[in-house]
Write a protein that holds these residues in place. Sequence first.
Motif, PDB file in Angstrom:
ATOM      1  N   ASN A   1     -26.926 -56.940 -27.619  1.00 57.69           N
ATOM      2  CA  ASN A   1     -26.780 -55.603 -27.915  1.00 57.69           C
ATOM      3  C   ASN A   1     -27.574 -55.069 -29.124  1.00 57.69           C
ATOM      4  O   ASN A   1     -28.270 -54.046 -29.094  1.00 57.69           O
TER       5      ASN A   1
ATOM      6  N   HIS B   1     -16.640 -52.208 -23.194  1.00 54.77           N
ATOM      7  CA  HIS B   1     -16.256 -51.545 -24.365  1.00 54.77           C
ATOM      8  C   HIS B   1     -14.831 -51.149 -24.498  1.00 54.77           C
ATOM      9  O   HIS B   1     -14.308 -51.334 -25.436  1.00 54.77           O
TER      10      HIS B   1
ATOM     11  N   GLY C   1     -23.229 -49.456 -27.909  1.00 57.99           N
ATOM     12  CA  GLY C   1     -23.520 -50.773 -28.246  1.00 57.99           C
ATOM     13  C   GLY C   1     -23.164 -51.433 -29.475  1.00 57.99           C
ATOM     14  O   GLY C   1     -22.640 -52.433 -29.602  1.00 57.99           O
TER      15      GLY C   1
ATOM     16  N   HIS D   1     -31.137 -55.373 -27.771  1.00 64.45           N
ATOM     17  CA  HIS D   1     -31.267 -54.032 -26.980  1.00 64.45           C
ATOM     18  C   HIS D   1     -31.377 -52.812 -27.656  1.00 64.45           C
ATOM     19  O   HIS D   1     -32.454 -51.939 -27.305  1.00 64.45           O
ATOM     20  N   ASN D   2     -30.562 -52.707 -28.975  1.00 64.24           N
ATOM     21  CA  ASN D   2     -30.854 -51.563 -29.731  1.00 64.24           C
ATOM     22  C   ASN D   2     -32.047 -51.633 -30.091  1.00 64.24           C
ATOM     23  O   ASN D   2     -32.622 -50.366 -30.466  1.00 64.24           O
TER      24      ASN D   2
ATOM     25  N   HIS E   1     -20.957 -52.034 -18.884  1.00 63.29           N
ATOM     26  CA  HIS E   1     -21.264 -51.681 -20.300  1.00 63.29           C
ATOM     27  C   HIS E   1     -19.760 -51.104 -20.851  1.00 63.29           C
ATOM     28  O   HIS E   1     -19.092 -51.342 -21.770  1.00 63.29           O
TER      29      HIS E   1
ATOM     30  N   ARG F   1     -23.288 -61.540 -26.246  1.00 68.17           N
ATOM     31  CA  ARG F   1     -23.197 -60.326 -25.785  1.00 68.17           C
ATOM     32  C   ARG F   1     -23.545 -59.298 -27.204  1.00 68.17           C
ATOM     33  O   ARG F   1     -24.195 -58.524 -27.251  1.00 68.17           O
TER      34      ARG F   1
END
Length: 455
Positions: free
Chosen positions: A339, A278, A405, A342-343, A274, A335
């Motif tokens: 994210n 980024h 994220g 997942h948030n 991760h 992706r």
Amino acid sequence: MKWPSRSDEDYAVTHPLRPLLLASALTLFLFTLVCALIYAGLWDNHAARNPFVVAYIAAFIVFWLAATLIMAVRRPSAEETVLVWRWIAVAIILGADLSAIGVIWGAMPYASASAQLMIALFVITCVPVQIICSPENVLAIRGGLIALFGSLALFLATRGSLFERLTSIYVAGFGAVLFVVAGVMNRTVQDTVAARLASDAAAIELDRMLAEVSAQRDANTKFIASASHDLGQPLQAMALYFDQSVRAPKGVLKEAAIEGVRNALGAAEDLLSHMLGHLRLEADAVEPHPSAVDLPALLRRVAERHRPQCEERGLKVRTAARPMVLALDPSLIDRALGNLVHNALTHSRGRRLFLAARRHGPDAVRIWVVDDGVGVGRTDAKHVFDDYYQGSGEHGVARGGFGLGLASVRRIATLMDGVAGLDPRWRRGAAFYLEFPANDPGHRAVSRQAQRRAS
């Protein structure tokens, strides 16, 4: 008292460089002194002491003195100086010119040669002083130049002697030179003030950039500290499980310890992946490879991948999208949506999660990730897509992680000619979206690759 409003830039540019109050006081002193000397020299000549001219000059000096004293008391701002006092300065310039013209035609015809010379010197020095003290009033100064030097040149040309006619030619030429100088002086002042403003703006921009660098440095420091802490946990767990696997006898305990090592290693690997992903986005080291992406199939795939985690947290996932195809990088869009999901899993505390794709106007498509949880507070809503930003937990939701994220989502959207956003109208949770142009996917893929090859 409030004066009419204009832009601050106008005040700054048109406001003169030199102090208007000081210029007014100095020129008043010089004007009064010259008038006193002239009339002292004409005191014995009653014909030259025209009472109307004397009365006018006396009243004008009183007006000038009163204006100077009022200005000294008020200490006007740049706004008031531009809108009010510059016009009073114009009135004083024209009044001084009218006084000089009155002296030329009202006193010079009756004065002696020496007195005429003094009056001529007064007229010749009057306008240069005005140019130096009030360069922004170029129109008034040029009008005074024409009137003053024209009057003096005409007076001398009609006196009859060769010397006076030659002097009249010199006076006319000197007036023409000052006419040009008045414009040059005005442009010089304007350019100087504009350069000063540009310097001030550059200083402000430099301060802003230094503040951004400082904020970025603080964010990087915070990121490193958070990474050290979060990576330390799985590494410590890995060390403990490894120690247990070495000491434990063969059987259930040993297998459990080995499984713990695998889980801790996977968690550390996910964190590193991760972070590195980024950082690659942040360094513009990611090259998108657009291809035709079926949006309904994409939403179903993302939903199915996260469905076990959603069910574990009590979230029901639904998808909805009409048949649409966009030219996107499949791995990057997957992706970004992952994210966002997942948030929602981490922070929403909601019951439902909705993934959808809809047209947004005639030229755009929005891909939505909407939940019915606690939502995003007003303070957080302004910064949720910033790098390393971790929410303040306004609704009592604990925030954790690196704050990467949603920042990664924003960067991924930008890479593919899109934007990421949070719809503030949604009040029953949070409505995040990715918006992309709804052009022909084949054309977008080709044009994007052509642009990158050209750059």
